[in-house]
Enzyme design. Structure first.
Site, short mmCIF file in Angstrom:
data_model
loop_
_atom_site.label_atom_id
_atom_site.label_comp_id
_atom_site.label_asym_id
_atom_site.label_seq_id
_atom_site.Cartn_x
_atom_site.Cartn_y
_atom_site.Cartn_z
N LYS A 1 0.11 4.18 -0.40
CA LYS A 1 -0.58 5.38 0.11
C LYS A 1 -0.32 6.55 -0.85
CE LYS A 1 -0.49 3.36 4.64
NZ LYS A 1 -0.42 3.50 6.10
N GLU B 1 -7.30 4.84 7.34
CA GLU B 1 -7.00 6.24 7.01
C GLU B 1 -8.15 6.87 6.23
OE1 GLU B 1 -3.09 5.64 5.36
OE2 GLU B 1 -2.32 5.20 7.36
N ASN C 1 0.86 -1.18 0.00
CA ASN C 1 0.00 0.00 0.00
C ASN C 1 0.90 1.23 0.00
OD1 ASN C 1 -1.93 1.95 0.38
ND2 ASN C 1 -2.49 1.34 2.46
N HIS D 1 -9.92 1.21 4.45
CA HIS D 1 -8.67 1.43 5.19
C HIS D 1 -8.94 2.44 6.31
CE1 HIS D 1 -4.59 2.63 6.14
NE2 HIS D 1 -4.20 1.50 5.57
N GLY E 1 4.12 6.56 15.80
CA GLY E 1 5.18 7.16 16.61
C GLY E 1 5.26 6.62 18.02
N SER F 1 2.75 -1.92 10.58
CA SER F 1 4.19 -1.93 10.88
C SER F 1 4.87 -3.26 10.57
CB SER F 1 4.42 -1.55 12.35
OG SER F 1 3.80 -0.33 12.65
N GLU G 1 -6.16 -4.79 10.39
CA GLU G 1 -5.18 -3.72 10.64
C GLU G 1 -5.56 -2.96 11.90
OE1 GLU G 1 -2.80 -2.49 7.04
OE2 GLU G 1 -4.60 -1.27 6.98
#
Ligand code: PGA
Length: 271
Positions: A20, A107, A18, A105, A185, A225, A175
């Site tokens: 993105k 996002e 992906n 997804h 982060g 990740s 996911e």
């Protein structure tokens, strides 16, 4: 939760890159595509799908050869055609040589897409002949187990528009949002146990919706990740059928290492 029964392993794993909203230029996209494809052709037991921004399909389809690498989209409109500014239809994707599409997804859900929108997109994509990679995942893992009901609702709403006859065109990608981009982060990643538990849960829901043999045939991928260090252990101990890879898919050598890990079938019994 019951462990999975002994089954025959599917012949192939599936790894989805992906990209993105990357890269910024067509020459970079071509280079990345060719390098990724070179890694993919080495792995006989892996079907690789490269999900790129819409604007690159026309150019990248000319670089496609063989069947080990396929082109994927990262979104699709639920409308067939008409007055929908900025939308891209499933038919347009098919006509550009796209075979797979990521739907739901996190996002995109963060931009306002809800389960109802996702199910409309799944339906539109399947009707046009695309294979749907349906993303499900919780934003946080609460101690009370509420996250399980979130996954169940996401699955049930989307699968309501997927008849049994169309299941061969459905791939599930689990996911957990808290593990994407290393928890954005926070350095949080899902453990093989977290993932194994969830794949069992997902198959239990799919079994309830369809039946056991049908549920067993639906590939369940993991995304969040995935990198060259964890791919092997996640494949073997997470009991997944492959990966949805974001950041690491932009580095061909890292992506290649993930594909190599996915190509290994050790646990044929998958109990
Ligand atoms: P990541 O992204 O591999 O960078 O965590 C996965 C995804 O969002 O699909």
């Amino acid at each position: 939760m019951k462990a999975r029964m002994k089954t025959t392993a599917r012949p192939r794993r599936i790894v989805v890159a992906n990209w993105k909203m990357n890269p910024n230029t067509l020459p970079e996209a071509k280079k990345l595509f060719l390098e990724s494809k070179k890694e993919a052709v080495r792995q006989k037991k892996v079907q690789t799908i490269i999900a790129v921004p819409f604007v690159y399909f026309a150019a990248l389809r000319t670089l496609m050869t063989g069947s080990r690498t396929k082109l994927g989209a990262q979104n699709v409109s639920w409308w067939k055609d008409g007055t929908h500014t900025g939308e891209i239809s499933a038919a347009m994707l098919i006509n550009l040589g796209v075979s797979h599409v990521i739907v739901g997804h996190s996002e995109r859900r963060a931009l306002g897409e809800n389960n109802e929108h996702v199910s409309r997109k799944v339906s539109a994509a399947l009707k046009e002949g695309l294979v749907v990679i349906l993303c499900v995942g919780e934003v946080v893992r609460d101690t009370g187990g509420y996250y399980l009901s979130i996954i169940e609702t996401q699955l049930r709403t989307a699968c309501a528009v997927v008849p049994k006859a169309m299941l061969k065109s459905l791939i599930i990608a689990y996911e957990p949002v808290w593990a994407i981009s290393e928890g954005a982060g926070d350095g949080q990643t899902a453990t093989p146990d977290d993932i194994h538990e969830m794949t069992i849960f997902i198959r239990k829901i799919l079994t309830n919706i369809y039946n056991r043999p049908s549920a067993e045939r639906i590939p369940v991928l993991y995304g969040g990740s995935v990198n060259e260090e964890n791919a092997s252990v996640l494949t073997q101990n997470g009991m997944v059928d492959g990966f949805l890879v974001g950041g690491a898919s932009l580095q061909p050598h890292v992506f290649g290492a993930i594909l190599t890990a996915a190509n290994v079938f050790k646990n044929e019994s998958r109990t």
